[in-house]
Scaffold this motif. Sequence first.
Motif, mmCIF file in Angstrom:
data_model
loop_
_atom_site.group_PDB
_atom_site.id
_atom_site.type_symbol
_atom_site.label_atom_id
_atom_site.label_comp_id
_atom_site.label_asym_id
_atom_site.label_seq_id
_atom_site.Cartn_x
_atom_site.Cartn_y
_atom_site.Cartn_z
ATOM 1 N N SER A 1 0.842 -1.201 0.000
ATOM 2 C CA SER A 1 0.000 0.000 0.000
ATOM 3 C C SER A 1 0.879 1.254 0.000
ATOM 4 O O SER A 1 2.045 1.224 0.409
ATOM 5 N N SER A 2 0.320 2.379 -0.469
ATOM 6 C CA SER A 2 1.071 3.633 -0.602
ATOM 7 C C SER A 2 1.638 4.115 0.734
ATOM 8 O O SER A 2 2.705 4.734 0.769
ATOM 9 N N ASP A 3 0.929 3.823 1.836
ATOM 10 C CA ASP A 3 1.435 4.270 3.146
ATOM 11 C C ASP A 3 2.437 3.281 3.746
ATOM 12 O O ASP A 3 2.954 3.503 4.843
ATOM 13 N N GLY A 4 2.698 2.184 3.014
ATOM 14 C CA GLY A 4 3.693 1.217 3.470
ATOM 15 C C GLY A 4 3.270 0.395 4.671
ATOM 16 O O GLY A 4 4.121 -0.190 5.350
ATOM 17 N N GLN A 5 1.973 0.307 4.927
ATOM 18 C CA GLN A 5 1.484 -0.406 6.111
ATOM 19 C C GLN A 5 0.917 -1.796 5.798
ATOM 20 O O GLN A 5 0.809 -2.630 6.683
ATOM 21 N N LEU A 6 0.553 -2.020 4.552
ATOM 22 C CA LEU A 6 -0.074 -3.286 4.170
ATOM 23 C C LEU A 6 0.662 -3.898 2.985
ATOM 24 O O LEU A 6 1.145 -3.179 2.105
ATOM 25 N N ARG B 1 -0.281 -14.470 0.611
ATOM 26 C CA ARG B 1 0.301 -14.110 1.901
ATOM 27 C C ARG B 1 -0.008 -12.645 2.156
ATOM 28 O O ARG B 1 0.227 -11.805 1.292
ATOM 29 N N ALA B 2 -0.552 -12.381 3.313
ATOM 30 C CA ALA B 2 -0.935 -11.004 3.656
ATOM 31 C C ALA B 2 -0.183 -10.559 4.903
ATOM 32 O O ALA B 2 -0.015 -11.339 5.851
ATOM 33 N N GLN B 3 0.292 -9.309 4.897
ATOM 34 C CA GLN B 3 1.045 -8.770 6.027
ATOM 35 C C GLN B 3 0.571 -7.360 6.376
ATOM 36 O O GLN B 3 0.011 -6.651 5.536
ATOM 37 N N TYR B 4 0.817 -6.981 7.616
ATOM 38 C CA TYR B 4 0.552 -5.613 8.063
ATOM 39 C C TYR B 4 1.671 -5.224 9.031
ATOM 40 O O TYR B 4 2.319 -6.085 9.628
ATOM 41 N N LYS B 5 1.889 -3.922 9.168
ATOM 42 C CA LYS B 5 2.906 -3.459 10.105
ATOM 43 C C LYS B 5 2.281 -3.214 11.472
ATOM 44 O O LYS B 5 1.232 -2.569 11.575
ATOM 45 N N ASN B 6 2.934 -3.746 12.509
ATOM 46 C CA ASN B 6 2.413 -3.519 13.858
ATOM 47 C C ASN B 6 2.890 -2.160 14.383
ATOM 48 O O ASN B 6 3.553 -1.398 13.660
ATOM 49 N N ASP B 7 2.575 -1.869 15.645
ATOM 50 C CA ASP B 7 2.914 -0.548 16.191
ATOM 51 C C ASP B 7 4.414 -0.344 16.348
ATOM 52 O O ASP B 7 4.871 0.778 16.618
ATOM 53 N N LYS B 8 5.206 -1.414 16.178
ATOM 54 C CA LYS B 8 6.664 -1.292 16.255
ATOM 55 C C LYS B 8 7.296 -1.205 14.866
ATOM 56 O O LYS B 8 8.521 -1.175 14.725
ATOM 57 N N GLY B 9 6.441 -1.214 13.842
ATOM 58 C CA GLY B 9 6.944 -1.104 12.475
ATOM 59 C C GLY B 9 7.425 -2.406 11.872
ATOM 60 O O GLY B 9 8.059 -2.398 10.814
#
Length: 219
Positions: free
Chosen positions: A97-102, A198-206
């Motif tokens: 994603s554009s915000d680099g979170q997903l 495979r799906a990923q997301y960034k947690n609160d620690k990046g």
Amino acid sequence: MNTEHVEMTAEERQEFEAFKAEKEKKRREQERKEQRKQYAEMVDDEIATTIPQLREVSEMLKSVKDAIFGNFDAILKMKSEIIGTSLDSQNSHTFTSSDGQLRLILGVNTIDSYRDTVEDGVAMVKSYIEGLAKDDATKALVNAVLRLLSRDGQGNIKASRVLQLRKMAEDSGDDRFIEGVRIIEESYQPATSKKYIRAQYKNDKGAWCYIPLGMTDVD
């Protein structure tokens, strides 16, 4: 109330104890039989409830998987046009994603497989290599190369090992060795297996975290 005390001989006492032991044995056998029956009934009941639930989950996962690949089909075609490469040249595609979170990774597993001509290449390589075995040092090299030609459970040579073979062949400068490896490479015909997501997301620690999509992955 009057009670009558009955005296038993040693033989009668032995027979009586044997009778009681046999009766107790049969009682325990019947008890275990009932427990086995109860166990089987519990298993049947739970399986009858669980399997339909799992089939429903499986169908749901399949439906979602098909939908995701279908939704990204147009994106993949546009990617191919923009970059100028064939979709078949990649086994996986990563989208962030554009915000680099997903992040989403779509791909297909491949199985190493070869056409029959691979045997000609293997024979040429073995012929060259085995001819080098003259002392302990060269025997070690021969054994190392022969290990690279070893087969997996499906009878195929791992593609990663062929890359190592090519480097050895180029370093040797021997035409027959190089040709044998080239035949092996040209025989490579990987077979596609299952598609995966495979799906990923960034947690609160990046840090990237995987979204568990399989039964064994879910805690």
